[in-house]
Design a protein around this motif. Structure first.
Motif, PDB file in Angstrom:
ATOM      1  N   LYS A 139       1.164  -9.619  -3.739  1.00 22.96           N
ATOM      2  CA  LYS A 139       2.044  -8.740  -2.940  1.00 22.96           C
ATOM      3  C   LYS A 139       2.652  -7.591  -3.768  1.00 22.96           C
ATOM      4  O   LYS A 139       3.208  -6.657  -3.206  1.00 22.96           O
ATOM      5  CB  LYS A 139       3.141  -9.558  -2.249  1.00 22.96           C
ATOM      6  N   HIS A 140       2.550  -7.705  -5.106  1.00 22.47           N
ATOM      7  CA  HIS A 140       3.067  -6.629  -5.973  1.00 22.47           C
ATOM      8  C   HIS A 140       1.955  -5.761  -6.564  1.00 22.47           C
ATOM      9  O   HIS A 140       2.201  -4.958  -7.468  1.00 22.47           O
ATOM     10  CB  HIS A 140       3.899  -7.217  -7.119  1.00 22.47           C
ATOM     11  N   LYS A 147       2.284  -2.154  -7.460  1.00 21.62           N
ATOM     12  CA  LYS A 147       3.156  -1.739  -8.568  1.00 21.62           C
ATOM     13  C   LYS A 147       2.357  -1.578  -9.870  1.00 21.62           C
ATOM     14  O   LYS A 147       2.883  -1.101 -10.865  1.00 21.62           O
ATOM     15  CB  LYS A 147       4.261  -2.761  -8.802  1.00 21.62           C
ATOM     16  N   TYR A 156       2.411  -7.334 -13.042  1.00 21.16           N
ATOM     17  CA  TYR A 156       2.705  -7.675 -11.633  1.00 21.16           C
ATOM     18  C   TYR A 156       1.617  -8.577 -11.061  1.00 21.16           C
ATOM     19  O   TYR A 156       0.833  -8.148 -10.195  1.00 21.16           O
ATOM     20  CB  TYR A 156       2.878  -6.399 -10.788  1.00 21.16           C
TER      21      TYR A 156
END
Ligand code: SAM
Length: 199
Positions: free
Chosen positions: A112-113, A116, A108
């Motif tokens: 913004k990820h 995760k 990821y």
């Protein structure tokens, strides 16, 4: 970071793997095993260990499960089709895992990820809780940023001790399909081993 509250831990845990696993066998858990090359080879080479290998993508899991069916002689492997974030807290007790493998987890890369990535998940707190003292977590990645971040976060946030930091030799036999692909492309594959210490 939010604390991970395991809603199941006070209940008895009767996961079927407990019927098959011998008490003397070390408990190994692989998260995101893909089509299962590594856990099958690991199980064959490590009869004193019992490996639970978890894969959430149905297609990959079915290939893995099909492979396991072709090896009825291997008794120390337990394939699981699930999201490890759900399965582990429902089936694994604190202080019972000897080793975790996370081989080429999805990195990821977008900022913004970031949440995760396993290392930033509240779930990580439960993974650490399930590890015995001196248990290890082995993590491989082909992404330099992920390698650097894991080195820092697993030590500083989660209190694990870095035990080994190496690069997979391109001449060695790849352990997983992704490792094979990355080595064939000439990419660097980083391998980190962390240990849970008593303090
Ligand atoms: C990049 S692939 C690597 C697969 C394998 N370890 C390899 O090296 O060939 C990452 C795998 O992790 C699985 N995965 C991602 N998140 C997971 C989760 N929460 N629980 C179980 N599997 C997961 C994905 O479905 C995918 O198969």
């Amino acid at each position: 970071m939010r604390l991970f509250k395991n809603p199941f831990v006070s209940d008895p845990i009767d996961s079927p793997f407990r019927v098959h696993k011998k008490d003397a066998q070390n408990l190994i858990v692989e998260i995101g095993c893909g089509v299962g090359l590594h856990p099958i080879q690991y199980a064959q080479q490590s009869p004193d260990d019992y490996i639970i290998a978890i894969e959430k993508t149905r297609e990959k899991y079915l290939k893995f499960a099909g492979r396991v069916e072709h090896h009825p002689d291997i008794k120390n492997i337990y394939p699981v089709h699930a999201n490890a974030q759900h399965w582990v807290p429902q089936n694994i007790l604190p202080n019972e895992v000897d080793k975790y493998f996370m081989l080429y987890p999805n990195p990821y890369p977008k900022e913004k990820h970031k949440n995760k990535r396993f290392m930033h998940m509240p779930f990580m707190a439960y993974i650490i809780e399930t590890m015995k003292i001196n248990a290890t977590l082995e993590l491989a990645t082909n992404e330099k940023f992920y390698y650097q971040e894991a080195r820092e976060v697993l030590a500083d946030v989660w209190g694990l001790k870095l035990k080994s930091d190496s690069i997979i030799d391109s001449d060695t036999k790849a352990r997983t399909h992704f490792e094979k692909k990355y080595l064939e492309r000439g990419e660097v594959c980083y391998n980190l081993v962390f240990q849970k210490s008593s303090k």
